[in-house]
Design a protein around this motif. Structure first.
Motif, PDB file in Angstrom:
ATOM      1  N   VAL A 235     -49.746  39.572  33.406  1.00  0.00           N
ATOM      2  CA  VAL A 235     -48.793  39.046  32.424  1.00  0.00           C
ATOM      3  C   VAL A 235     -48.442  40.179  31.461  1.00  0.00           C
ATOM      4  CG1 VAL A 235     -48.437  37.378  30.559  1.00  0.00           C
ATOM      5  CG2 VAL A 235     -49.812  36.744  32.547  1.00  0.00           C
ATOM      6  N   ARG A 236     -47.159  40.294  31.145  1.00  0.00           N
ATOM      7  CA  ARG A 236     -46.769  41.223  30.083  1.00  0.00           C
ATOM      8  C   ARG A 236     -45.910  40.471  29.093  1.00  0.00           C
ATOM      9  NH1 ARG A 236     -42.428  45.624  32.514  1.00  0.00           N
ATOM     10  NH2 ARG A 236     -40.949  44.087  33.262  1.00  0.00           N
ATOM     11  N   VAL A 237     -46.175  40.719  27.830  1.00  0.00           N
ATOM     12  CA  VAL A 237     -45.418  40.102  26.740  1.00  0.00           C
ATOM     13  C   VAL A 237     -44.501  41.168  26.170  1.00  0.00           C
ATOM     14  CG1 VAL A 237     -45.566  38.940  24.514  1.00  0.00           C
ATOM     15  CG2 VAL A 237     -47.324  38.525  26.252  1.00  0.00           C
ATOM     16  N   VAL A 238     -43.219  40.844  26.100  1.00  0.00           N
ATOM     17  CA  VAL A 238     -42.212  41.780  25.613  1.00  0.00           C
ATOM     18  C   VAL A 238     -41.654  41.241  24.301  1.00  0.00           C
ATOM     19  CG1 VAL A 238     -40.044  42.952  26.121  1.00  0.00           C
ATOM     20  CG2 VAL A 238     -41.630  42.418  27.984  1.00  0.00           C
ATOM     21  N   ARG A 239     -41.881  42.005  23.261  1.00  0.00           N
ATOM     22  CA  ARG A 239     -41.379  41.637  21.933  1.00  0.00           C
ATOM     23  C   ARG A 239     -40.094  42.411  21.651  1.00  0.00           C
ATOM     24  NH1 ARG A 239     -46.771  41.756  22.236  1.00  0.00           N
ATOM     25  NH2 ARG A 239     -47.917  39.970  21.423  1.00  0.00           N
ATOM     26  N   PRO A 240     -39.262  41.949  20.724  1.00  0.00           N
ATOM     27  CA  PRO A 240     -38.026  42.671  20.413  1.00  0.00           C
ATOM     28  C   PRO A 240     -38.323  44.131  20.050  1.00  0.00           C
ATOM     29  CG  PRO A 240     -38.020  40.545  19.339  1.00  0.00           C
ATOM     30  CD  PRO A 240     -39.396  40.728  19.919  1.00  0.00           C
ATOM     31  N   GLY A 241     -37.591  45.037  20.657  1.00  0.00           N
ATOM     32  CA  GLY A 241     -37.755  46.456  20.391  1.00  0.00           C
ATOM     33  C   GLY A 241     -38.800  47.137  21.249  1.00  0.00           C
ATOM     34  N   ASP A 242     -39.584  46.370  22.023  1.00  0.00           N
ATOM     35  CA  ASP A 242     -40.586  46.984  22.904  1.00  0.00           C
ATOM     36  C   ASP A 242     -39.909  47.769  24.011  1.00  0.00           C
ATOM     37  OD1 ASP A 242     -42.678  45.902  21.498  1.00  0.00           O
ATOM     38  OD2 ASP A 242     -43.276  44.466  23.056  1.00  0.00           O
ATOM     39  N   MET A 243     -40.511  48.889  24.379  1.00  0.00           N
ATOM     40  CA  MET A 243     -40.050  49.638  25.539  1.00  0.00           C
ATOM     41  C   MET A 243     -40.705  49.016  26.764  1.00  0.00           C
ATOM     42  SD  MET A 243     -40.121  53.502  24.013  1.00  0.00           S
ATOM     43  CE  MET A 243     -39.656  54.219  25.551  1.00  0.00           C
ATOM     44  N   VAL A 244     -39.914  48.833  27.821  1.00  0.00           N
ATOM     45  CA  VAL A 244     -40.402  48.162  29.025  1.00  0.00           C
ATOM     46  C   VAL A 244     -40.092  49.034  30.240  1.00  0.00           C
ATOM     47  CG1 VAL A 244     -40.237  46.069  30.416  1.00  0.00           C
ATOM     48  CG2 VAL A 244     -39.946  45.931  27.954  1.00  0.00           C
ATOM     49  N   THR A 245     -41.069  49.149  31.128  1.00  0.00           N
ATOM     50  CA  THR A 245     -40.825  49.895  32.365  1.00  0.00           C
ATOM     51  C   THR A 245     -39.868  49.107  33.244  1.00  0.00           C
ATOM     52  OG1 THR A 245     -42.724  48.882  33.461  1.00  0.00           O
ATOM     53  CG2 THR A 245     -43.108  50.963  32.294  1.00  0.00           C
ATOM     54  N   MET A 246     -39.170  49.801  34.113  1.00  0.00           N
ATOM     55  CA  MET A 246     -38.189  49.152  34.978  1.00  0.00           C
ATOM     56  C   MET A 246     -38.759  48.802  36.355  1.00  0.00           C
ATOM     57  SD  MET A 246     -35.575  48.777  33.115  1.00  0.00           S
ATOM     58  CE  MET A 246     -34.375  48.294  34.323  1.00  0.00           C
ATOM     59  N   ASP A 247     -40.061  48.993  36.548  1.00  0.00           N
ATOM     60  CA  ASP A 247     -40.647  48.654  37.841  1.00  0.00           C
ATOM     61  C   ASP A 247     -40.649  47.140  38.021  1.00  0.00           C
ATOM     62  OD1 ASP A 247     -42.630  48.467  35.789  1.00  0.00           O
ATOM     63  OD2 ASP A 247     -44.166  48.298  37.344  1.00  0.00           O
TER      64      ASP A 247
ATOM     65  N   ARG B 168     -45.917  39.556  38.750  1.00  0.00           N
ATOM     66  CA  ARG B 168     -46.168  39.660  37.308  1.00  0.00           C
ATOM     67  C   ARG B 168     -45.280  38.688  36.531  1.00  0.00           C
ATOM     68  NH1 ARG B 168     -45.167  45.347  35.425  1.00  0.00           N
ATOM     69  NH2 ARG B 168     -43.035  44.739  35.881  1.00  0.00           N
ATOM     70  N   LEU B 169     -45.882  37.988  35.575  1.00  0.00           N
ATOM     71  CA  LEU B 169     -45.146  37.105  34.675  1.00  0.00           C
ATOM     72  C   LEU B 169     -44.742  37.910  33.450  1.00  0.00           C
ATOM     73  CD1 LEU B 169     -44.224  34.229  33.775  1.00  0.00           C
ATOM     74  CD2 LEU B 169     -46.488  34.003  32.727  1.00  0.00           C
ATOM     75  N   THR B 170     -43.451  37.936  33.169  1.00  0.00           N
ATOM     76  CA  THR B 170     -42.950  38.610  31.972  1.00  0.00           C
ATOM     77  C   THR B 170     -42.528  37.547  30.972  1.00  0.00           C
ATOM     78  OG1 THR B 170     -42.202  40.520  33.245  1.00  0.00           O
ATOM     79  CG2 THR B 170     -41.209  40.208  31.077  1.00  0.00           C
ATOM     80  N   VAL B 171     -43.109  37.624  29.783  1.00  0.00           N
ATOM     81  CA  VAL B 171     -42.834  36.665  28.717  1.00  0.00           C
ATOM     82  C   VAL B 171     -42.099  37.404  27.615  1.00  0.00           C
ATOM     83  CG1 VAL B 171     -43.843  35.037  27.078  1.00  0.00           C
ATOM     84  CG2 VAL B 171     -44.974  35.440  29.276  1.00  0.00           C
ATOM     85  N   GLU B 172     -40.901  36.960  27.289  1.00  0.00           N
ATOM     86  CA  GLU B 172     -40.123  37.582  26.217  1.00  0.00           C
ATOM     87  C   GLU B 172     -40.201  36.705  24.976  1.00  0.00           C
ATOM     88  OE1 GLU B 172     -36.129  38.697  27.321  1.00  0.00           O
ATOM     89  OE2 GLU B 172     -36.801  39.271  29.328  1.00  0.00           O
ATOM     90  N   THR B 173     -40.364  37.363  23.824  1.00  0.00           N
ATOM     91  CA  THR B 173     -40.433  36.639  22.558  1.00  0.00           C
ATOM     92  C   THR B 173     -39.306  37.088  21.636  1.00  0.00           C
ATOM     93  OG1 THR B 173     -41.883  38.253  21.487  1.00  0.00           O
ATOM     94  CG2 THR B 173     -42.956  36.490  22.741  1.00  0.00           C
ATOM     95  N   ASN B 174     -39.041  36.297  20.616  1.00  0.00           N
ATOM     96  CA  ASN B 174     -38.026  36.666  19.632  1.00  0.00           C
ATOM     97  C   ASN B 174     -38.696  37.263  18.394  1.00  0.00           C
ATOM     98  OD1 ASN B 174     -39.053  34.453  18.253  1.00  0.00           O
ATOM     99  ND2 ASN B 174     -37.244  33.172  18.572  1.00  0.00           N
ATOM    100  N   GLU B 175     -37.915  37.535  17.370  1.00  0.00           N
ATOM    101  CA  GLU B 175     -38.428  38.145  16.143  1.00  0.00           C
ATOM    102  C   GLU B 175     -39.455  37.254  15.442  1.00  0.00           C
ATOM    103  OE1 GLU B 175     -35.119  37.666  16.724  1.00  0.00           O
ATOM    104  OE2 GLU B 175     -34.590  39.703  17.288  1.00  0.00           O
ATOM    105  N   ALA B 176     -39.345  35.953  15.626  1.00  0.00           N
ATOM    106  CA  ALA B 176     -40.272  35.011  15.002  1.00  0.00           C
ATOM    107  C   ALA B 176     -41.564  34.851  15.802  1.00  0.00           C
ATOM    108  CB  ALA B 176     -39.591  33.651  14.842  1.00  0.00           C
TER     109      ALA B 176
END
Length: 90
Positions: free
Chosen positions: A56-68, A73-81
């Protein structure tokens, strides 16, 4: 005879042009994101209470993310809150 051979050759070349490459179809839910859609809108901290069997990877606003791309893999995106806004495989 010569004319017949030319027609056969032309027909064969046209047939070859009409062939399509096989499509690669990826599983649409290879990481289980669909069954977790109820988490959308929840605080990201709720992820700490869940035991995952896949990466699992959590992606927050502004995070750098690999393009692989990793279909398991579960990708979880969050907002500013800090709330979950999207779940996807990859």
């Amino acid at each position: 005879m010569r004319r017949t051979l030319l027609l056969i050759a032309a027909a064969a070349s046209l047939t070859a042009c009409g062939r399509k490459e096989p499509e690669i179809i990826l599983p649409t839910d290879s990481c289980g994101a669909v069954r977790l859609t109820g988490l959308v809108g929840q605080p990201a901290e709720v992820l700490e209470t869940i035991r995952f069997t896949q990466p699992v990877r959590v992606v927050r606003p502004g995070d750098m993310v690999t393009m692989d791309f990793s279909p398991a893999r579960l990708t979880v995106e969050t907002n500013e809150a800090g709330r979950i806004v999207r779940l996807a495989c990859g």
